[in-house]
Every structure is written in structure tokens, then in C-alpha cells.
Design a protein around this motif. Sequence first.
Motif: not given
Lengths: 133, 308
Positions: B41, B103-104, B242, B249, B253
Motif C-alpha cells: 500500500l 481504504p480512505k 494500486w 479515495y 488504495w
Amino acid sequence: MIGRIAAALTLSVLVAAPMRLEAHHSAVMFDDKKEVTFAGTVKEFQFTNPHSWLLVDVTNQDGSVTTWGFEGEGPNTLMRNGIRPADLKSGTKVTMTGHPMKDGRPGALWVKAVRDDGKEFYPGGPPRAAAGQ
Amino acid sequence: MAMTRCVRPAVFTLALLSAGASLFAQGNGAPQSPDEFRRMLAMGVKYHSASDFYAALKAAAPGGGRQMPAFNQLPDWSGLWTAVNVSTTGGSFFSGGPGGVAPKLTPQARAALQQGAQNQKNGIEYDENLSQCGPPGYPRWLVIPFLREFIVRPEETWLTSETVNNVRRIYTDGRNHPPADEQYPLYYGDSIGFWDGQKLVIHTDQLMERSMGRNQPTQSDKMETVEIWQKVNPTTIKADVWIFDPGLYTEPWYLERRYSQVPNADKSLRIRYWNCNENPNNDVVKTNDGSTNYKDFTFDDKQKEPSK
């Protein structure tokens, strides 16, 4: 005739289902809490993408005949689970188990078919117990 | 069977959902460890864009990623392959990775997921892409089931899936993406790549804004991805992916996907042409509550006389 003798409808809570990839589950038109079991005669095996349909003529208690459709996976998935077009030819006697449609139409998600020689066919793969998992 | 109707919206519902889990587990190795997940990540997070990340990977490759390998230097990815079940190894667009790293998400993506979860709870599902026989598109392509073939040549690699006969063409002949004035949204995007030894590195852009699946958020047309594909054992090919998408996001992610070789010793399995419209019994409609139901069946259209 199997269909005449055993065209009984059974509804039961699911006990042992074949293995399913639940992450992709979207069979909202089927009631996965119920099962129906019919004996009947194969009318046609539609070996098609994205889903196959096994059409089975079922004789009702009043003597009328209803064609039920049991939906299974597409050809390659059926083949990988040991189900070939010639296994369930028109005229074959079968006992079908599936999850019925919620709206009452004569369609079901095909869970299991048992041919009159006893051979079982699971379009989504064998039950967990049978697979030893 | 009678298949003469003109309107044939169809559905993949069960096919996509119920390819048996038995199809997937073929010795795919241990699940990715939390430490490895975090390391992978972090590889992408430090870059501002997928293009920058891809450029850095290319610059670090032998020869700057500019040398096209000879055919006999390429890996053997022949055979039939299928996606390994996510629940076996992890690798999700929106769920947390190994170790629970989540995940953001943007507020829009989070809201869409919450709405999707509520729909799911209420038994409401509809697939904006597949229900009407549209393609799954990319990156959903990474997670769809069924059979795949990977055709590897020095100048181009085809990553194919039998589902609606889709093909991702990865150009490895040194070309770049099309110039800006020739770009337009594509279901599978535009993909270029290079070989870093036995690893295929891919950059994809020009993706279409569309739903990522039933009760899933919508990806934006700003989405770009970087992938690294490699064979990690004789029966497993791994893709590190990725995803950069400011619509989904707030940070890139990462997910790992695995594809296992399908046993086919008797060569009975072959990928055939997939016509999603061939059987009208698969036609579905979107119901008033936003869910899915079959349209009409043709198998009960010939009422039989009761046999008395």
C-alpha cells in the motif's frame, strides 16, 4: 410416471446448500430461505450464457402440467461441476430441488437435480459436506 | 427453444454470484500478511498520481523499461485461469485489507457504500452494468469469476475473460497513451506496460465513470491504476493493483488479486463465444423499488392440456 407420483411441493428451510460465492450474491428474485422439490420430466436443457435453464414438466395433483424452469450457471461452470448437455436430455426423469421465485412464478434457482439412475447434479458445486470441506 | 424477441435485457445475477467456491481454491498460497499489505500500500501512497508511480517503476526497471523482451524470455501464462475467491486471500475495492487497514474513502463513496448496504439489507439489488448485458468493465474485471486466458507476446499482452468476451490489451511495444485530444472514456481504459524481468507492469487510464457493481459506488473518469502481474507459483498468477481515483479515495488504495490455474488435463474446457442475449429467459427488469426481477419466461408459454 415420476412426475405424476411425486409432483408434491415441499417447502423447507435450507439445511445443506451447495457451495456458493456469496460475495456476488444477487439472486434477489429467489427465496433462498425456501426450497422446492419436484419430480418431473426434462423438457429442454438450455445450455446458455450467462445462465442455463433446465425446463422440467411437472404434473400437478389435478393432472395439469406445469413447466418449471430451474436456473443454473453458464456452460463452462456447469461443465466444471460435471454437468454436460447430454446428461439431462429431453425425456429424462429427474427430481429437482431449488429456491423458488418470490413472486410465485414457476421458476427456481437450481440447487440439485437427481436423475432417475440416482446420479446427482449440483450446478454450483457439490455440498460442503460432500466436498469434504 | 424459442428465442425470437427483440428486447433481451439479460442478467448475470447468478452466474456472477454462484460460480461455486469450489472453482476457486486450487492451492493459491498463503493469504497476504498484514505487513506485506502495508508495504505494498505504501509503495503507491507516496506518489501523487498513478502516472508518477508508473514512471518511477519504469525508471527503476532494467533498461528503463524500454527494452521489449524476446518471446522466449517471457513467462508462460498459458492455460485457463480463474479469480481466487476474495474471502480466501483478501483483496477488495472497499473492505479493509489484511490487518484491518481500511481504504480512505471520499464522503461520496462512503455514502454510496452505506446506501448500498441498506439496499442489500432490504433485498434490493440491481446491476447497472450487467443486468442489461453491458460489460463488467475495469477494474471490476479484476474480481469477476469464470474463465480467463492470458496471451503473452513481446509487443502486446491480452488479459481476457470469457465474460462477454472481454479483452484487455496491454501494449508493451513502447507506445504511450493516446494524446489528450484523442482520449475518450473506455470500459476497460487504455493500458500500456513494460516487462520488468518476469513482471508485467501496467498503467491504465481513460476509464469510464460507471457503477462498480451491485450496490457499489461509482468510479470516476479520473480513475487510473498501476498493476504488477507475475506468476508466483506454477498454478498462481498474482496482480498487485494500486487504484488512484479522487472520486473514491482520498489516498490511493491497494489490493492484491490472485488467479489460479484451472485443472484441464483432458482439455474439455474451452472458452467459447459468450452471447449474453442468447436466452430470453435471462431477461430482467428493474423493479419499482430498484431491485431485479425476471421479465417473462418462455418455458411456460405453451400450456399443455391437463393429462386426465
